[in-house]
Design a protein around this motif. Sequence first.
Motif, mmCIF file in Angstrom:
data_model
loop_
_atom_site.group_PDB
_atom_site.id
_atom_site.type_symbol
_atom_site.label_atom_id
_atom_site.label_comp_id
_atom_site.label_asym_id
_atom_site.label_seq_id
_atom_site.Cartn_x
_atom_site.Cartn_y
_atom_site.Cartn_z
ATOM 1 N N UNK A 148 0.878 -1.149 -0.083
ATOM 2 C CA UNK A 148 -0.158 -0.038 0.167
ATOM 3 C C UNK A 148 0.908 1.313 0.087
ATOM 4 N N UNK A 149 0.305 2.404 -0.651
ATOM 5 C CA UNK A 149 0.921 3.750 -0.306
ATOM 6 C C UNK A 149 -0.173 4.722 0.011
ATOM 7 N N UNK A 150 0.146 5.644 0.912
ATOM 8 C CA UNK A 150 -0.794 6.805 1.371
ATOM 9 C C UNK A 150 -0.459 7.783 0.716
ATOM 10 N N UNK A 151 -1.131 8.653 0.044
ATOM 11 C CA UNK A 151 -0.765 9.814 -0.632
ATOM 12 C C UNK A 151 -1.553 11.178 0.051
ATOM 13 N N UNK A 152 -0.862 12.136 0.760
ATOM 14 C CA UNK A 152 -1.344 12.969 1.490
ATOM 15 C C UNK A 152 -1.211 14.526 0.923
ATOM 16 N N UNK A 153 -2.146 15.241 0.893
ATOM 17 C CA UNK A 153 -1.929 16.692 0.157
ATOM 18 C C UNK A 153 -1.098 17.610 1.064
ATOM 19 N N UNK A 154 -0.828 17.354 2.281
ATOM 20 C CA UNK A 154 -0.407 18.232 3.240
ATOM 21 C C UNK A 154 1.191 17.672 3.234
ATOM 22 N N UNK A 155 2.360 18.763 3.796
ATOM 23 C CA UNK A 155 3.580 18.536 3.642
ATOM 24 C C UNK A 155 4.188 17.559 4.831
ATOM 25 N N UNK A 156 3.111 17.425 5.722
ATOM 26 C CA UNK A 156 3.640 16.537 6.869
ATOM 27 C C UNK A 156 2.260 16.431 7.524
ATOM 28 N N UNK A 157 2.413 15.437 8.599
ATOM 29 C CA UNK A 157 1.514 15.453 9.730
ATOM 30 C C UNK A 157 1.168 16.702 10.537
ATOM 31 N N UNK A 158 -0.033 17.076 10.993
ATOM 32 C CA UNK A 158 -0.395 18.222 11.740
ATOM 33 C C UNK A 158 -0.521 17.696 13.080
ATOM 34 N N UNK A 159 0.412 17.663 13.863
ATOM 35 C CA UNK A 159 0.306 17.035 15.526
ATOM 36 C C UNK A 159 0.194 18.058 16.403
#
Length: 376
Positions: free
Chosen positions: A28-39
């Motif tokens: 699997x691959x996850x594609x995310x719009x943001x440049x990183x996680x927002x924690x």
Amino acid sequence: MKKVAIIGAGISGLYLANVFNNNPEFDYRVFEKREDFNFSKGYGIQLSVNSIKLLNKIGFKNLPASEVFFPSKVNFIQSNNSKKICDIDLNQFNDNLNRYTTTKRSTLLKFLSKNIPNNKIKFNKTLNHLDYADDIKAYFSDKSQENFDIIVIADGVFSKSKFIISKESLKPEYNNSVALRGILKKYQDNNISIFMGSNFHYVVYPVNQNNEYNFVAILQKKLTNSDLNNEKIFQSKDFINSLMKILNNNSSVNLQNLTEIQAFPIFVSKSFPVTNKKNIFFSGDALFSFPPSFAQGASQSIETAQEIFESIISNSDNLYKERISRIYSINWRSKLNIFTFHLSNPINIFIRNIILKYLSKNKIFLKNYLGKIYKN
Ligand SMILES: Cc1cc2nc3c(=O)[nH]c(=O)nc-3n(C[C@H](O)[C@H](O)[C@H](O)COP(=O)(O)OP(=O)(O)OC[C@H]3O[C@@H](n4cnc5c(N)ncnc54)[C@H](O)[C@@H]3O)c2cc1C
């Protein structure tokens, strides 16, 4: 080995990534719009036992006890005088291993991302286009392309990816309400408290064992399309202060200690995305987004992701039939909750309070209204 693309690294996408991660038959691959996680934000989330059961299977139960809270009651309180009307005992829906849990959204996201190898998550990427042949060719915003057997769309309430698949008008609608979120310190309550006012309600609950409390208010507010398209309105101090003034004038709780306050409009789904393609799935808010008055959005996002996995494994077609009927039952409950919490006529409030007192202790009602949803 089946190749899977998950679009969106939110609660639903990351939960599903964990399930695939534990299953070597899938790449699997996850594609995310943001440049990183927002924690960074400390806002809270309530997780009922239906999602806790699934999360515990992937190790959520091993989180340090200090990072979660297990409230045992939901209190219903009249906002203007802080008079408690009644409470619901949440323990009746728990079992020995799975308990109704509150935590910080960031704690949940950190947990969900911790086991996903870096090379499996591609940041700064959105889906542009799909071509269907024997497998599915996905074209991304950075001009790259990759072939997949399965695509899962999990890019949230404003999902752009679902328009690539389902061409109908699927835009979420403004729910005539605005949410205010914040962190409340110097507060004492071991439960979830719902404060009901005229055309608003707010909820306060602990998010860990460190005396941090989540505050979320939902206020009815008509806004024009141009207001809704102007993000600056929601960031403006004047707008936030005008909403806080409504709460402060109609609440006997001291909300002065509220920090990190943010306002945003609430959008909800009116219909479901459809596709005749067998290997394309919609999960979480991209499938359906509820009014946030039943605290089920994240739990349902996790449930749907699990059902997608099971449907892929068993090659079954039943996923959406059952899911849609569950979505209907949660959606009408969410709408009924908002209606009940926001009453303004004193006679209606008087009657509501009598009914709430009765229903909050009625086992048959609780089993049907909450138990059916919490015990999937
Ligand atoms: C005020 C409020 C309070 C709430 N409280 C609760 C609660 O207490 N309990 C509960 O169960 N639920 C709650 N919810 C609902 C819950 O937050 C959502 O249902 C849940 O976050 C949905 O998860 P998701 O994974 O579908 O979407 P999200 O968590 O929104 O994740 C979507 C991800 O996709 C990414 N993305 C967006 N567009 C693209 C794109 N084009 N390509 C790639 N990636 C993209 C986003 O950056 C994001 O990382 C609340 C909602 C609100 C508004």
